[in-house]
Design an enzyme around this catalytic site. Structure first.
Site, PDB file in Angstrom:
ATOM      1  N   ARG A   1      59.367  29.320  33.783  1.00  0.00           N
ATOM      2  CA  ARG A   1      59.129  30.796  33.803  1.00  0.00           C
ATOM      3  C   ARG A   1      60.554  30.733  34.221  1.00  0.00           C
ATOM      4  O   ARG A   1      60.314  30.500  35.683  1.00  0.00           O
ATOM      5  CB  ARG A   1      58.480  31.453  34.174  1.00  0.00           C
ATOM      6  CG  ARG A   1      57.065  31.770  32.619  1.00  0.00           C
ATOM      7  CD  ARG A   1      57.452  32.564  31.267  1.00  0.00           C
ATOM      8  NE  ARG A   1      56.281  32.265  30.867  1.00  0.00           N
ATOM      9  CZ  ARG A   1      56.591  31.820  30.007  1.00  0.00           C
ATOM     10  NH1 ARG A   1      56.570  30.505  29.443  1.00  0.00           N
ATOM     11  NH2 ARG A   1      55.037  32.064  28.451  1.00  0.00           N
TER      12      ARG A   1
ATOM     13  N   ARG B   1      51.395  26.890  20.916  1.00  0.00           N
ATOM     14  CA  ARG B   1      51.191  26.675  21.851  1.00  0.00           C
ATOM     15  C   ARG B   1      49.162  27.286  21.963  1.00  0.00           C
ATOM     16  O   ARG B   1      49.725  28.168  22.135  1.00  0.00           O
ATOM     17  CB  ARG B   1      51.820  25.864  22.710  1.00  0.00           C
ATOM     18  CG  ARG B   1      52.913  24.802  22.795  1.00  0.00           C
ATOM     19  CD  ARG B   1      53.464  24.137  23.909  1.00  0.00           C
ATOM     20  NE  ARG B   1      53.272  24.633  25.138  1.00  0.00           N
ATOM     21  CZ  ARG B   1      52.917  24.356  26.136  1.00  0.00           C
ATOM     22  NH1 ARG B   1      53.252  22.896  26.347  1.00  0.00           N
ATOM     23  NH2 ARG B   1      53.314  24.625  27.617  1.00  0.00           N
TER      24      ARG B   1
ATOM     25  N   LYS C   1      63.978  33.797  22.964  1.00  0.00           N
ATOM     26  CA  LYS C   1      62.810  32.640  22.720  1.00  0.00           C
ATOM     27  C   LYS C   1      63.554  32.911  21.333  1.00  0.00           C
ATOM     28  O   LYS C   1      62.881  33.963  20.599  1.00  0.00           O
ATOM     29  CB  LYS C   1      61.555  32.708  22.450  1.00  0.00           C
ATOM     30  CG  LYS C   1      61.155  32.053  21.891  1.00  0.00           C
ATOM     31  CD  LYS C   1      59.677  31.397  22.465  1.00  0.00           C
ATOM     32  CE  LYS C   1      58.717  30.318  22.138  1.00  0.00           C
ATOM     33  NZ  LYS C   1      57.753  30.067  22.567  1.00  0.00           N
TER      34      LYS C   1
HETATM   35  P1  ATP Z   1      54.432  27.818  26.943  1.00  0.00           P
HETATM   36  O1  ATP Z   1      55.192  27.155  25.765  1.00  0.00           O
HETATM   37  O2  ATP Z   1      55.881  27.511  27.464  1.00  0.00           O
HETATM   38  O3  ATP Z   1      53.930  28.082  27.922  1.00  0.00           O
HETATM   39  P2  ATP Z   1      55.215  30.551  25.506  1.00  0.00           P
HETATM   40  O4  ATP Z   1      54.973  31.679  26.638  1.00  0.00           O
HETATM   41  O5  ATP Z   1      56.624  30.327  24.603  1.00  0.00           O
HETATM   42  O6  ATP Z   1      54.828  29.408  26.565  1.00  0.00           O
HETATM   43  P3  ATP Z   1      53.780  29.856  23.081  1.00  0.00           P
HETATM   44  O7  ATP Z   1      52.447  29.064  22.719  1.00  0.00           O
HETATM   45  O8  ATP Z   1      55.082  28.123  23.160  1.00  0.00           O
HETATM   46  O9  ATP Z   1      54.600  29.901  24.356  1.00  0.00           O
HETATM   47  O10 ATP Z   1      54.370  30.278  22.252  1.00  0.00           O
HETATM   48  C1  ATP Z   1      54.438  31.456  21.666  1.00  0.00           C
HETATM   49  C2  ATP Z   1      54.311  32.878  21.633  1.00  0.00           C
HETATM   50  O11 ATP Z   1      55.609  32.576  21.340  1.00  0.00           O
HETATM   51  C3  ATP Z   1      53.430  33.502  22.254  1.00  0.00           C
HETATM   52  O12 ATP Z   1      52.562  34.180  23.009  1.00  0.00           O
HETATM   53  C4  ATP Z   1      54.539  35.010  21.653  1.00  0.00           C
HETATM   54  O13 ATP Z   1      54.810  36.133  22.858  1.00  0.00           O
HETATM   55  C5  ATP Z   1      55.873  34.531  21.140  1.00  0.00           C
HETATM   56  N1  ATP Z   1      56.277  34.296  19.968  1.00  0.00           N
HETATM   57  C6  ATP Z   1      55.308  34.840  18.812  1.00  0.00           C
HETATM   58  N2  ATP Z   1      55.842  34.782  17.544  1.00  0.00           N
HETATM   59  C7  ATP Z   1      57.534  34.967  18.345  1.00  0.00           C
HETATM   60  C8  ATP Z   1      58.235  34.797  17.054  1.00  0.00           C
HETATM   61  N3  ATP Z   1      58.431  35.196  15.913  1.00  0.00           N
HETATM   62  N4  ATP Z   1      59.456  34.712  18.078  1.00  0.00           N
HETATM   63  C9  ATP Z   1      59.397  34.485  19.296  1.00  0.00           C
HETATM   64  N5  ATP Z   1      58.989  34.712  19.815  1.00  0.00           N
HETATM   65  C10 ATP Z   1      57.310  34.515  19.550  1.00  0.00           C
HETATM   66  C1  BTN Z   2      55.473  27.362  19.645  1.00  0.00           C
HETATM   67  O1  BTN Z   2      56.620  28.505  20.967  1.00  0.00           O
HETATM   68  O2  BTN Z   2      54.455  27.976  21.273  1.00  0.00           O
HETATM   69  C2  BTN Z   2      55.926  27.201  19.106  1.00  0.00           C
HETATM   70  C3  BTN Z   2      55.595  27.761  17.405  1.00  0.00           C
HETATM   71  C4  BTN Z   2      55.622  27.124  16.076  1.00  0.00           C
HETATM   72  C5  BTN Z   2      55.409  27.316  14.850  1.00  0.00           C
HETATM   73  C6  BTN Z   2      55.269  26.844  13.976  1.00  0.00           C
HETATM   74  S1  BTN Z   2      55.989  27.727  12.382  1.00  0.00           S
HETATM   75  C7  BTN Z   2      55.675  26.861  11.593  1.00  0.00           C
HETATM   76  C8  BTN Z   2      53.748  25.933  11.929  1.00  0.00           C
HETATM   77  N1  BTN Z   2      53.187  26.170  11.764  1.00  0.00           N
HETATM   78  C9  BTN Z   2      51.934  27.193  12.482  1.00  0.00           C
HETATM   79  O3  BTN Z   2      51.070  27.590  12.358  1.00  0.00           O
HETATM   80  N2  BTN Z   2      52.788  27.171  14.268  1.00  0.00           N
HETATM   81  C10 BTN Z   2      54.384  25.983  13.106  1.00  0.00           C
END
Ligand code: ATP
Ligand code: BTN
Length: 320
Positions: A317, A117, A182
């Site tokens: 969070r 996101r 996560k």
């Molecule tokens: P929110 O969506 O609530 O704002 P979030 O921190 O989970 O919180 P996202 O944008 O949903 O943010 O997900 C991206 C975040 O997830 C990154 O900032 C990183 O910390 C984490 N992330 C990136 N790759 C992975 C992965 N393969 N597995 C778990 N977490 C990951």
């Molecule tokens: C999140 O937690 O913010 C969403 C993560 C989504 C990751 C998937 S991996 C397949 C697809 N391609 C991307 O670049 N992002 C989504």
């Protein structure tokens, strides 16, 4: 790309297990040992742990099962494209919507620019996880997209439960959690409206066998192999299950919307009745999480009573 295709062929050989000498690999692919060594460095840069033993050759530190487009395509009705090396599976579908049918799927082994996101990075090492996106033309339009990402989350967790992969939870709005870490993220993006309908791409990144050495993730994370008690997971079968699950969930959502999903979502809520904070830019609101409502808003019990929050700029969070 030729360069990638040699690396992929080397990986295919290595994924069969055992040691593979630089000489044998060089002969097999018609290149020098030095060129093999260079390709191995490239493979390592994709996040694959390959090591070399003098006199024996190269071996993968961990077993790897590559995705197979033919196997996956044979067992789904959706059009499937497996592109082993890609910027982002979501971006690929967004760029190709004009030639694709609703329900088309893109899968990858490695994303150079996987995203979460708000442009955050999704760390996507080669061959260890699932990176899967589906294009869906939603007649209800973009206003319905919020509810859709919640419905998809429920459907995926319930599908995992059916595989006996239990204790996976949801975090509002679109993450899967395991033991407060996560496990997966869902990203719904839109390419534009066509006469009221919205062209959506629903992307899922699900960690399967990610190793501790993986760098760049800024919060606690989990892998599905932990949920499975470290038993092997068949990546092709899981991809098939996920494609069918997404397709079914999207059809259900078109017919019923969020109806019937609220209780299912709340049953799986990782933070229900726990102290949390909602972060909205500079603002933080602390309260006790009370699940979601029919609109897909998150409910927070604060000093002012139950307040509802909805929108893409909110992060939830734990409040410790
Ligand atoms: P929110 O969506 O609530 O704002 P979030 O921190 O989970 O919180 P996202 O944008 O949903 O943010 O997900 C991206 C975040 O997830 C990154 O900032 C990183 O910390 C984490 N992330 C990136 N790759 C992975 C992965 N393969 N597995 C778990 N977490 C990951
Ligand atoms: C999140 O937690 O913010 C969403 C993560 C989504 C990751 C998937 S991996 C397949 C697809 N391609 C991307 O670049 N992002 C989504």
């Amino acid at each position: 790309m030729k360069e990638h295709s040699i690396k992929l062929s080397i990986l295919k050989s290595l994924s069969q297990g055992g040691f593979h000498s630089g000489e044998d690999l060089g002969e097999k692919f018609g290149i020098s040992r030095a060129a093999i060594s260079k390709h191995i460095k490239g493979i390592q840069a994709w996040g694959v742990d390959v090591f070399r033993v003098q006199g024996k050759g190269y071996q993968l530190a961990n077993p790897m099962q590559l995705l197979n487009q033919d196997i996956i395509q044979a067992q789904t009705n959706n059009h499937v494209e497996l592109i082993p090396i890609i910027d982002s599976t979501n971006q690929y579908l967004l760029d190709n919507i004009n030639r694709l049918n609703s329900g088309s799927v893109c899968l990858s082994e490695y994303q150079l620019k996987g995203r979460g996101r708000r442009g955050r990075e999704w760390i996507s090492p080669f061959g260890t996880n699932l990176y899967l996106s589906m294009y869906w033309r939603l007649d209800a339009g973009m206003a319905a997209a919020m509810g859709l990402s919640l419905v998809v989350g429920v459907a995926i967790v319930e599908a995992l439960e059916q595989l006996n992969l239990k204790e996976v939870k949801l975090k509002w709005p679109n993450d899967l959690y395991y033991q407060d870490r996560k496990l997966a993220g869902i990203l719904v993006e839109m390419s534009g409206q066509a006469g009221g309908a919205a062209n959506l791409v629903i992307g899922m990144g699900l960690n399967l066998m990610m190793t501790e050495q993986t760098e760049g993730i800024t919060q606690p994370w989990a892998s599905l192999c932990e949920v499975a008690g470290h038993q092997d997971i068949d990546r092709n079968q899981l991809a098939i299950t996920m494609i069918k699950t997404l397709n079914r969930a999207l059809l259900d959502y078109e017919q019923q919307g969020m109806q019937g999903f609220v209780d299912r979502w709340n049953r799986l809520d990782n933070f229900i009745h726990r102290p949390v904070k909602l972060i909205m830019g500079q603002r933080e609101i602390i309260g006790v999480s009370r699940g979601i409502n029919e609109q897909g808003a998150v409910l927070l019990e604060t000093e002012c009573g139950i307040e509802t929050f909805i929108g893409g700029e909110i992060s939830l969070r734990p409040h410790r």
